[in-house]
Write a protein that holds these residues in place. Structure first.
Motif, short mmCIF file in Angstrom:
data_model
loop_
_atom_site.label_atom_id
_atom_site.label_comp_id
_atom_site.label_asym_id
_atom_site.label_seq_id
_atom_site.Cartn_x
_atom_site.Cartn_y
_atom_site.Cartn_z
N LEU A 89 0.85 -1.17 0.03
CA LEU A 89 0.00 0.01 0.01
C LEU A 89 0.94 1.07 0.13
CD1 LEU A 89 -2.98 -0.97 2.41
CD2 LEU A 89 -3.15 -0.18 -0.03
N ALA A 90 1.91 1.19 0.72
CA ALA A 90 2.92 2.49 0.57
C ALA A 90 3.22 2.66 -0.75
CB ALA A 90 4.23 2.17 1.68
N PHE A 91 3.61 1.58 -1.36
CA PHE A 91 3.85 1.79 -2.99
C PHE A 91 2.80 2.28 -3.72
CE2 PHE A 91 8.00 -0.50 -1.83
CZ PHE A 91 8.82 0.01 -2.56
N GLU A 92 1.77 1.68 -3.68
CA GLU A 92 0.61 1.91 -4.22
C GLU A 92 0.12 3.47 -4.06
OE1 GLU A 92 -2.77 -0.64 -3.42
OE2 GLU A 92 -1.37 -2.24 -4.03
N ASN A 93 0.46 4.13 -2.79
CA ASN A 93 -0.20 5.29 -2.33
C ASN A 93 0.95 6.23 -2.89
OD1 ASN A 93 -2.44 4.70 -0.94
ND2 ASN A 93 -1.19 4.50 1.00
N LEU A 94 2.15 5.86 -3.07
CA LEU A 94 3.32 6.68 -3.68
C LEU A 94 3.01 6.90 -5.32
CD1 LEU A 94 5.97 8.55 -3.75
CD2 LEU A 94 7.10 6.39 -3.82
N ASP A 95 2.62 5.73 -5.97
CA ASP A 95 2.30 5.53 -7.21
C ASP A 95 1.03 6.54 -7.45
OD1 ASP A 95 2.62 4.48 -9.99
OD2 ASP A 95 0.35 3.81 -9.40
N GLY A 96 0.16 6.65 -6.55
CA GLY A 96 -1.00 7.48 -6.88
C GLY A 96 -0.36 8.98 -6.86
N VAL A 97 0.31 9.40 -6.10
CA VAL A 97 0.91 10.66 -5.90
C VAL A 97 1.93 11.04 -7.20
CG1 VAL A 97 2.53 12.33 -4.63
CG2 VAL A 97 1.13 10.85 -3.34
N LEU A 98 2.48 9.94 -7.48
CA LEU A 98 3.56 10.46 -8.77
C LEU A 98 2.43 10.39 -9.92
CD1 LEU A 98 6.06 7.39 -8.27
CD2 LEU A 98 6.51 9.83 -8.21
N ALA A 99 1.68 9.64 -10.05
CA ALA A 99 0.69 9.67 -11.27
C ALA A 99 0.05 11.12 -11.37
CB ALA A 99 -0.11 8.51 -11.00
N ALA A 100 -0.55 11.53 -10.43
CA ALA A 100 -1.11 12.94 -10.09
C ALA A 100 -0.20 14.10 -10.93
CB ALA A 100 -1.44 13.30 -8.94
N ALA A 101 1.11 13.72 -10.54
CA ALA A 101 2.02 14.76 -11.36
C ALA A 101 2.61 14.55 -12.68
CB ALA A 101 3.34 14.89 -10.51
N GLY A 102 1.93 13.38 -13.07
CA GLY A 102 2.38 12.82 -14.47
C GLY A 102 3.69 12.09 -14.47
N CYS A 103 4.21 11.53 -13.37
CA CYS A 103 5.18 10.71 -13.14
C CYS A 103 5.08 9.29 -13.01
CB CYS A 103 5.88 11.23 -12.05
SG CYS A 103 6.68 12.97 -12.09
N THR A 104 6.11 8.38 -13.14
CA THR A 104 6.07 7.10 -12.82
C THR A 104 7.33 6.76 -11.72
OG1 THR A 104 7.40 6.30 -14.33
CG2 THR A 104 4.84 6.57 -15.01
N PHE A 105 7.41 5.32 -11.49
CA PHE A 105 8.40 5.03 -10.65
C PHE A 105 9.80 5.18 -11.53
CE2 PHE A 105 5.44 3.69 -7.81
CZ PHE A 105 6.07 3.54 -6.57
N ALA A 106 9.66 5.02 -12.64
CA ALA A 106 10.96 5.39 -13.35
C ALA A 106 11.54 7.00 -13.47
CB ALA A 106 10.50 5.02 -14.99
N ASP A 107 10.68 7.54 -12.92
CA ASP A 107 11.24 8.96 -12.77
C ASP A 107 11.69 9.39 -11.23
OD1 ASP A 107 10.21 9.75 -15.34
OD2 ASP A 107 8.25 9.79 -14.40
N ILE A 108 11.50 8.39 -10.51
CA ILE A 108 12.15 8.57 -9.28
C ILE A 108 13.58 8.54 -9.17
CG2 ILE A 108 12.48 7.67 -6.58
CD1 ILE A 108 9.37 6.84 -7.10
N VAL A 109 14.09 9.83 -8.74
CA VAL A 109 15.94 10.10 -8.66
C VAL A 109 16.50 9.63 -7.11
CG1 VAL A 109 15.80 11.39 -10.60
CG2 VAL A 109 15.82 12.33 -8.30
N ASP A 110 15.42 9.66 -6.34
CA ASP A 110 15.99 9.49 -4.84
C ASP A 110 14.78 8.82 -4.16
OD1 ASP A 110 17.85 9.81 -2.78
OD2 ASP A 110 16.54 11.30 -1.73
N LEU A 111 15.13 8.15 -3.22
CA LEU A 111 13.75 7.18 -2.41
C LEU A 111 14.49 7.23 -1.18
CD1 LEU A 111 11.09 6.14 -2.16
CD2 LEU A 111 12.10 3.98 -2.73
N THR A 112 13.77 7.43 -0.01
CA THR A 112 14.33 7.18 1.40
C THR A 112 12.96 6.53 1.93
OG1 THR A 112 15.17 9.56 1.40
CG2 THR A 112 14.68 8.38 3.56
#
Length: 133
Positions: A55-78
């Protein structure tokens, strides 16, 4: 001076208003996503730890998608985890469903003692695609 604007995924708006924060902010060609936890639709922690990581990944995906991004666009993850020995295997299993091809983003793992009832939180910085910038 760079401008900034907040990004809100569909739903869960009450949670953001209640706690007075933006799920993500676009600024300077990047998306800065607030930490996303493994919460259910009502904001409560998912008790199953494997599902909480998913769910943490799904929720992050929802935020990314709202900005037109995907996980492929992540440059830094904490990743913040309570009880890393227990939680990291769940994080790794969930990550495999979302991670794309190399190069992978930078990754920092931080063991913490408290996440407001949650066991994992994902905070990301992603590059904005030109059409979303």
């Amino acid at each position: 001076m760079a401008t900034r604007d907040a990004v809100f995924p569909a739903g869960r708006q009450d949670l953001y208003e209640q706690f007075r924060y933006s799920p993500a902010v676009r600024s300077g060609g990047f998306l800065f996503a607030s930490g996303q936890v493994g919460s259910r639709e009502d904001g409560s922690p998912e008790p199953d730890l494997a599902r909480q990581a998913e769910l943490a990944f799904e929720n992050l995906d929802g935020v990314l998608a709202a900005a037109g991004c995907t996980f492929a666009d992540i440059v830094d993850l904490t990743v913040y985890v309570v009880d890393p020995e227990v939680m990291l295997p769940h994080f790794i299993a969930a990550r495999e469903k979302w991670w794309g091809e190399p190069p992978y983003p930078t990754l920092t793992g931080v063991g913490v003692t408290w996440l407001s009832g949650f066991s994992i939180e994902l905070k990301a910085v992603a590059r904005l695609r030109e059409e979303a910038a």
